[in-house]
Structure formats: structure tokens, C-alpha cells
Motif scaffolding. Structure first.
Motif, PDB file in Angstrom:
ATOM      1  N   GLY A 207      -6.356  32.655 -70.566  1.00 18.24           N
ATOM      2  CA  GLY A 207      -6.658  33.218 -71.870  1.00 18.24           C
ATOM      3  C   GLY A 207      -8.052  33.807 -72.016  1.00 18.24           C
ATOM      4  N   LYS A 208      -8.871  33.723 -70.981  1.00 20.12           N
ATOM      5  CA  LYS A 208     -10.241  34.249 -71.017  1.00 20.12           C
ATOM      6  C   LYS A 208     -10.407  35.300 -69.922  1.00 20.12           C
ATOM      7  N   VAL A 209     -11.025  36.421 -70.266  1.00 21.76           N
ATOM      8  CA  VAL A 209     -11.155  37.544 -69.339  1.00 21.76           C
ATOM      9  C   VAL A 209     -12.042  37.200 -68.138  1.00 21.76           C
ATOM     10  N   GLY A 210     -13.073  36.423 -68.328  1.00 18.40           N
ATOM     11  CA  GLY A 210     -14.045  36.181 -67.268  1.00 18.40           C
ATOM     12  C   GLY A 210     -15.174  37.184 -67.410  1.00 18.40           C
ATOM     13  N   ARG A 211     -16.230  36.997 -66.613  1.00 17.16           N
ATOM     14  CA  ARG A 211     -17.384  37.877 -66.754  1.00 17.16           C
ATOM     15  C   ARG A 211     -18.101  38.044 -65.424  1.00 17.16           C
ATOM     16  N   LYS A 212     -18.963  39.038 -65.420  1.00 15.30           N
ATOM     17  CA  LYS A 212     -19.837  39.258 -64.273  1.00 15.30           C
ATOM     18  C   LYS A 212     -21.014  38.288 -64.386  1.00 15.30           C
ATOM     19  N   THR A 213     -21.563  37.899 -63.251  1.00 17.02           N
ATOM     20  CA  THR A 213     -22.720  37.006 -63.212  1.00 17.02           C
ATOM     21  C   THR A 213     -23.701  37.543 -62.173  1.00 17.02           C
ATOM     22  N   GLU A 214     -24.855  36.923 -62.064  1.00 22.13           N
ATOM     23  CA  GLU A 214     -25.789  37.312 -61.001  1.00 22.13           C
ATOM     24  C   GLU A 214     -25.122  37.175 -59.639  1.00 22.13           C
ATOM     25  N   ARG A 215     -24.283  36.162 -59.493  1.00 22.85           N
ATOM     26  CA  ARG A 215     -23.579  35.953 -58.225  1.00 22.85           C
ATOM     27  C   ARG A 215     -22.624  37.113 -57.939  1.00 22.85           C
ATOM     28  N   SER A 216     -21.826  37.508 -58.926  1.00 24.46           N
ATOM     29  CA  SER A 216     -20.858  38.579 -58.678  1.00 24.46           C
ATOM     30  C   SER A 216     -21.546  39.928 -58.497  1.00 24.46           C
TER      31      SER A 216
END
Length: 129
Positions: free
Chosen positions: A109-118
Motif C-alpha cells: 500500500g506504500k509506493v516507497g521512495r528514493k534514499t541516499e542508498r538508492s
């Protein structure tokens, strides 16, 4: 057909099934695909490899237009950074594709996000110097 998911598209998700350990990956690509089942491994028709997918609840509705279910798939293409650990100058040395997110930020149910890692934006300090 695939599209970038919006959280309103994901309300019927009940679980994410990982075919590979997502903790090992800086990022995965995500797509919202139209498939003919609510659960189970969907057909995968892209280059690269399927990393995971979502299952929907038993009352998830079919699209009124296509009669299909919208489910997310998580995948990597052959030229993606997680597939090229020995190529530090590959196409995603820094940054990631538009549809890529850090798999550690994903949940049903959550899109997710970019991070420093990604994005690999944190400064990488060489060792042994």
C-alpha cells in the motif's frame, strides 16, 4: 501495460513477495502492471529479472475497462547498478532510474521512495588510502 504507481492504486495490496533478498539491493524498479490474477507470480515480460511482486486481497476489484488487476512488480534491467557490481562507471554510478526506489522503504500500500542508498549520493570514501 505498466505505469508508475500512485498510493491510491495500491489500496488493495496485502503483501509483497520477494523472490530475491531486497536487503542486498540498492534499488529496484517498480511498475504497476495489469495482470489477470490477484495473487501469485505474474508473467514477467521485460529484460532483466523479476525481484518481487505484490498480492492483492480477495475483494480487490478488476478494472472496469480491461477486466484485469493492477499489481506492482519489482525488477532490475541488465544494465542496472545492482547487476553491475564490478562496473563502477556504469550508467547509474550516481542516481537511479525514474521508477527506482530503495526496497527497504517498501510495504504493501506504500509506493516507497528514493534514499541516499538508492541514489548513491552519499560520498564514497576510498579505503586503504
Amino acid at each position: 501495460m505498466s505505469a508508475l504507481p500512485q498510493e491510491s492504486d495500491l489500496a488493495q495490496e496485502v503483501e509483497i513477495v520477494w523472490l530475491e533478498d531486497p536487503a542486498r539491493l540498492d534499488y529496484v524498479r517498480q511498475a504497476l502492471d495489469k495482470v489477470n490474477s490477484r495473487k501469485g507470480k505474474p508473467r514477467y515480460e521485460r529484460d532483466g529479472r523479476l525481484i518481487g511482486y505484490t498480492n492483492l486481497g480477495p475483494k480487490a476489484p478488476r478494472s472496469a475497462h480491461s477486466g484485469l488487476f493492477a499489481r506492482r512488480t519489482f525488477y532490475l534491467l541488465p544494465h542496472d547498478r545492482p547487476n553491475q557490481p564490478d562496473d563502477p562507471d556504469g550508467p547509474y554510478k550516481v542516481g537511479s532510474p525514474l521508477e527506482a526506489i530503495d526496497p527497504r522503504t517498501l510495504e504493501p500500500g506504500k509506493v516507497g521512495r528514493k534514499t541516499e542508498r538508492s541514489q548513491r549520493t552519499a560520498e564514497i570514501v576510498p579505503t586503504g588510502t
